[in-house]
Design a protein around this motif. Structure first.
Motif, PDB file in Angstrom:
ATOM      1  N   HIS A 417       0.847  -1.167  -0.163  1.00 26.97           N
ATOM      2  CA  HIS A 417       0.006   0.041  -0.254  1.00 26.97           C
ATOM      3  C   HIS A 417       0.971   1.265  -0.032  1.00 26.97           C
ATOM      4  O   HIS A 417       0.388   2.490  -0.148  1.00 26.97           O
ATOM      5  N   LEU A 418       2.070   1.103   0.038  1.00 25.76           N
ATOM      6  CA  LEU A 418       3.000   2.284   0.089  1.00 25.76           C
ATOM      7  C   LEU A 418       2.922   3.260  -1.124  1.00 25.76           C
ATOM      8  O   LEU A 418       3.009   2.387  -2.313  1.00 25.76           O
ATOM      9  N   THR A 419       2.911   4.261  -1.067  1.00 27.59           N
ATOM     10  CA  THR A 419       3.017   5.340  -2.241  1.00 27.59           C
ATOM     11  C   THR A 419       4.463   5.387  -2.808  1.00 27.59           C
ATOM     12  O   THR A 419       5.427   4.750  -2.213  1.00 27.59           O
ATOM     13  N   GLU A 420       4.590   5.802  -3.924  1.00 28.67           N
ATOM     14  CA  GLU A 420       5.986   5.938  -4.551  1.00 28.67           C
ATOM     15  C   GLU A 420       6.957   6.737  -3.820  1.00 28.67           C
ATOM     16  O   GLU A 420       8.298   6.257  -3.518  1.00 28.67           O
ATOM     17  N   LEU A 421       6.555   7.891  -3.104  1.00 29.70           N
ATOM     18  CA  LEU A 421       7.289   8.697  -2.391  1.00 29.70           C
ATOM     19  C   LEU A 421       7.800   7.832  -1.015  1.00 29.70           C
ATOM     20  O   LEU A 421       8.929   7.944  -0.560  1.00 29.70           O
ATOM     21  N   GLU A 422       6.721   7.115  -0.435  1.00 28.00           N
ATOM     22  CA  GLU A 422       6.881   6.347   0.552  1.00 28.00           C
ATOM     23  C   GLU A 422       8.140   5.168   0.334  1.00 28.00           C
ATOM     24  O   GLU A 422       9.106   4.816   1.222  1.00 28.00           O
ATOM     25  N   ARG A 423       8.095   4.460  -0.602  1.00 27.43           N
ATOM     26  CA  ARG A 423       9.021   3.572  -1.197  1.00 27.43           C
ATOM     27  C   ARG A 423      10.410   4.176  -1.373  1.00 27.43           C
ATOM     28  O   ARG A 423      11.566   3.619  -1.031  1.00 27.43           O
ATOM     29  N   GLU A 424      10.344   5.438  -2.210  1.00 29.91           N
ATOM     30  CA  GLU A 424      11.696   6.101  -2.070  1.00 29.91           C
ATOM     31  C   GLU A 424      12.321   6.449  -0.739  1.00 29.91           C
ATOM     32  O   GLU A 424      13.676   6.162  -0.760  1.00 29.91           O
ATOM     33  N   GLU A 425      11.585   6.863   0.036  1.00 33.71           N
ATOM     34  CA  GLU A 425      12.044   7.352   1.350  1.00 33.71           C
ATOM     35  C   GLU A 425      12.496   5.774   2.139  1.00 33.71           C
ATOM     36  O   GLU A 425      13.548   6.006   2.669  1.00 33.71           O
ATOM     37  N   LEU A 426      11.935   4.813   2.020  1.00 40.31           N
ATOM     38  CA  LEU A 426      12.447   3.444   2.684  1.00 40.31           C
ATOM     39  C   LEU A 426      13.873   3.185   1.977  1.00 40.31           C
ATOM     40  O   LEU A 426      14.616   2.450   2.488  1.00 40.31           O
ATOM     41  N   CYS A 427      13.930   3.163   0.723  1.00 39.29           N
ATOM     42  CA  CYS A 427      15.039   2.853   0.001  1.00 39.29           C
ATOM     43  C   CYS A 427      16.232   3.838  -0.011  1.00 39.29           C
ATOM     44  O   CYS A 427      17.438   3.565  -0.373  1.00 39.29           O
ATOM     45  N   ARG A 428      16.208   5.085   0.873  1.00 38.11           N
ATOM     46  CA  ARG A 428      17.153   5.879   1.086  1.00 38.11           C
ATOM     47  C   ARG A 428      18.260   5.333   1.890  1.00 38.11           C
ATOM     48  O   ARG A 428      19.571   5.483   1.790  1.00 38.11           O
ATOM     49  N   VAL A 429      18.046   4.281   2.697  1.00 44.02           N
ATOM     50  CA  VAL A 429      18.918   3.574   3.364  1.00 44.02           C
ATOM     51  C   VAL A 429      19.861   2.551   2.633  1.00 44.02           C
ATOM     52  O   VAL A 429      20.866   2.098   3.065  1.00 44.02           O
ATOM     53  N   LEU A 430      19.527   2.268   1.348  1.00 45.07           N
ATOM     54  CA  LEU A 430      20.160   1.391   0.533  1.00 45.07           C
ATOM     55  C   LEU A 430      21.260   2.010  -0.403  1.00 45.07           C
ATOM     56  O   LEU A 430      21.014   2.937  -1.191  1.00 45.07           O
ATOM     57  N   ASP A 431      22.461   1.650  -0.153  1.00 49.76           N
ATOM     58  CA  ASP A 431      23.696   2.118  -0.979  1.00 49.76           C
ATOM     59  C   ASP A 431      24.078   1.163  -2.107  1.00 49.76           C
ATOM     60  O   ASP A 431      24.265   0.044  -2.055  1.00 49.76           O
ATOM     61  N   CYS A 432      23.358   1.683  -3.360  1.00 48.75           N
ATOM     62  CA  CYS A 432      23.249   0.582  -4.450  1.00 48.75           C
ATOM     63  C   CYS A 432      24.813   0.437  -4.917  1.00 48.75           C
ATOM     64  O   CYS A 432      25.088  -0.621  -5.320  1.00 48.75           O
ATOM     65  N   ASN A 433      25.923   1.256  -4.486  1.00 50.59           N
ATOM     66  CA  ASN A 433      27.316   1.192  -4.852  1.00 50.59           C
ATOM     67  C   ASN A 433      28.060  -0.162  -4.009  1.00 50.59           C
ATOM     68  O   ASN A 433      29.008  -0.582  -4.480  1.00 50.59           O
ATOM     69  N   LYS A 434      27.365  -0.738  -3.092  1.00 51.08           N
ATOM     70  CA  LYS A 434      27.772  -1.562  -2.175  1.00 51.08           C
ATOM     71  C   LYS A 434      27.071  -2.952  -2.534  1.00 51.08           C
ATOM     72  O   LYS A 434      27.352  -4.051  -1.834  1.00 51.08           O
ATOM     73  N   MET A 435      26.074  -2.924  -3.317  1.00 51.53           N
ATOM     74  CA  MET A 435      25.458  -4.184  -3.766  1.00 51.53           C
ATOM     75  C   MET A 435      26.196  -5.007  -4.581  1.00 51.53           C
ATOM     76  O   MET A 435      26.985  -4.321  -5.490  1.00 51.53           O
ATOM     77  N   SER A 436      26.124  -6.436  -4.666  1.00 51.56           N
ATOM     78  CA  SER A 436      26.767  -7.277  -5.282  1.00 51.56           C
ATOM     79  C   SER A 436      26.290  -7.422  -6.656  1.00 51.56           C
ATOM     80  O   SER A 436      25.075  -6.944  -6.829  1.00 51.56           O
ATOM     81  N   MET A 437      26.655  -8.005  -7.843  1.00 56.97           N
ATOM     82  CA  MET A 437      26.217  -8.278  -9.022  1.00 56.97           C
ATOM     83  C   MET A 437      25.207  -9.249  -9.050  1.00 56.97           C
ATOM     84  O   MET A 437      24.183  -8.627  -9.584  1.00 56.97           O
TER      85      MET A 437
END
Length: 562
Positions: A417-437
């Motif tokens: 039920h989360l909105t697009e803005l809420e999902r973006e706020e949730l993903c703020r803690v995710l550092d894409c540069n440290k994700m594996s392939m």
């Protein structure tokens, strides 16, 4: 009983109104009858009373005598001149009765009190088993035993034996680890003496954990004051908790008396626990904390347990952190506020230069987030707050963000039920540069992620692949030039195949990026056209309401009724 038969022997004079006898009662029941004169010969207290008032009713004076039926029978036998049998189980109560009646050698030589104390000194104090048994029997006459000094003597005897052999308290927690068991030269590893176990009949047959709290707590407190090794004291406290707390199931059917008793034990054990890090397991501390919460222990008790947990949080498991919320008005399934307090305690107490502990806790938090993310009542703000702690703990390390990504994916799946803005706020803690392939490949096709995050993941994945190809080519060249090919790759063909595979991944990601860019640009142009069209209609004075005509060039005519 034999004692009663001895008292009521044929040589004893028959009862009559002229005989001087005193009836001894306990709880309103007649237990024994003793001659007043014989009792006064042994008891200074009774002699004083009869000297002032010969016809005094002694049964009223003796109604508070600290004794049971066996003690009174032994008292009567002693007053009538029969032999008495002292034992570990009755000597404490006999001594208290003798002290209450002032049956000292000053009043009568070789009196009952001196007999009991002599037996206590020679038969009780030298033995570990007898000292503990004597303490247990003193529970019902505790005040009299304290005044007589029997409690202090028993505790001192126990402590002296523990100082000589701490293993009497139990094996420390570390002795169960594989590292200590494999280290034969470690002096801290306890190895029982085979000769002692075979020939010493007194070997650990009695345990301090059988004592009630009002006797156990002062004994352990005295041990802490005497610098008994903390690891052994902690081991005994753990055993006591398992015996008296963890064996009970807390529920609505528990009586108020039982609840108060359990709460008192938890609070007392928390005060007795050593502060040294690692003397007890994290699992034990978490179990204690859950019982403290369920029993509504005082804040000092719960705070003390949280601080102890924070000092060794890297040893905890995810199962330990899953503390159920308490109360009827709980909003979330698990007590996340408690976990956050424990994390703060960990960070405040962590001073080591080795970052391995921080990394372990960060990974633990990621697993914890993945477990609680399926809770539909878990707030987004709570998730972000805990995730921020994980990110802060791993700052400056090479730890990947795969754990955080997994938790985010589960949370988005359970909270659609989360909105697009809420999902973006949730993903703020995710550092894409440290994700594996592997994580990048999954995220690139994840429809639950916000579009902005997907674009960022695609861009990062593309950069990683482009950076990897030159390295593999360089490794291939080095393998062809030198003989140390095995150091870089199993074979040249495998490296070539890997390069072809990565190249296809690059092309695929580039196609996906181009498609995403075109879709975004098409959406932006559409929005621009729509905004220009709305502005033009506004300037022309067109009607834009959905309830009015959509043709702005035709004026409405006023219709008059005929």
């Amino acid at each position: 009983m034999a004692a009663r038969k001895g008292i009521e022997c044929p040589n004893r004079r028959p009862r009559s109104k002229l005989t001087s006898e005193v009836q001894l009662h306990l709880s309103g029941s007649l237990l024994i009858t003793v001659d007043k004169e014989l009792l006064a010969q042994k008891s200074a207290k009774i002699a004083k009373v009869l000297h002032k008032s010969p016809h005094e009713d002694l049964s009223l004076i003796l109604r508070d005598i600290p004794a049971d039926q066996e003690s009174l029978e032994i008292l009567a036998r002693f007053c009538h001149g029969f032999d008495i049998s002292l034992s570990t189980e009755n000597v404490t109560r006999i001594a208290c009765v003798a002290q209450y009646l002032e049956m000292t050698d000053t009043h009568c030589p070789n009196n009952l009190l001196s007999k009991a104390l002599l037996f206590f000194e020679h038969q009780i104090l030298p033995s570990w088993n007898n000292s503990i048994k004597a303490l247990k029997t003193a529970e019902n006459v505790l005040q009299q035993a304290l005044e007589l000094g029997l409690i202090d003597y028993s505790v001192e005897s126990i402590i002296s034996k523990v100082i000589d052999d701490p293993c009497l308290l139990g094996e420390p927690i570390k002795n169960f680890s594989s590292e200590d068991d494999s280290d034969e030269n470690n002096e801290n590893v306890y190895r029982p003496n085979a000769r002692r176990k075979l020939f010493d009949l007194d070997w650990k047959s009695e345990d301090l954990t059988t004592l009630s709290l009002k006797l156990y707590a002062p004994t352990i407190h005295a041990m802490n004051q005497r610098n008994v090794p903390e690891a052994y004291v902690a081991a005994n406290i753990c055993q006591y908790a398992k015996t008296w707390i963890f064996s009970e199931k807390i529920g609505d059917d528990m009586t108020l008396y039982k609840t108060n008793s359990q709460r008192e034990i938890v609070e007392a054990l928390e005060r007795l626990l050593p502060d040294q890090r690692g003397v007890v397991t994290c699992t034990f501390l978490f179990e204690m904390l859950q019982f403290a919460m369920a029993l509504d222990a005082n804040p000092e008790c719960k705070n003390g347990l949280e601080i102890r947990i924070g000092k060794q949080l890297e040893q905890a498991s995810v199962k330990d952190l899953l503390i159920p919320s308490q109360g009827y008005a709980k909003d979330e399934q698990y007590d996340t506020e408690c976990v956050r307090r424990i994390l703060k305690n960990f960070y405040c107490n962590y001073t080591g230069p080795d970052p391995s502990g921080l990394i372990s806790v960060a990974e633990l938090i990621d697993e914890f987030l993945a477990e609680i993310s399926s809770d539909i009542d878990l707030k987004t703000t709570t998730f972000i707050a805990i995730a921020d702690m994980s990110v802060a703990a791993s700052t400056g390390t090479h730890r990947t963000s795969d754990g955080i990504y997994r938790a985010i994916d589960i949370y988005l799946d359970k909270h659609r039920h989360l909105t697009e803005l809420e999902r973006e706020e949730l993903c703020r803690v995710l550092d894409c540069n440290k994700m594996s392939m592997e994580a990048c490949e999954h995220a690139a096709q994840n429809e639950r992620l916000p579009l902005r995050v997907v674009m960022q993941v695609l861009f990062v994945g593309q950069l990683k692949i482009k950076e990897t190809i030159p390295k593999e080519v360089q490794l291939l060249k080095m393998g062809e030039e030198g003989d140390d090919v095995a150091r870089f790759s199993s074979s040249g063909e495998e490296v070539r195949a890997e390069i072809v595979k990565m190249g296809s991944k690059v092309m695929q990601l580039e196609k996906e990026c181009n498609v995403m860019r075109r879709e975004i640009q098409r959406g932006e142009r559409k929005r621009e056209k729509m905004s220009m069209w709305k502005e033009m209609k506004r300037k022309l004075g067109c009607v834009t309401s959905i309830h009015e005509s959509s043709n702005c060039h035709v004026k409405k005519k006023k219709v008059h009724p005929r």
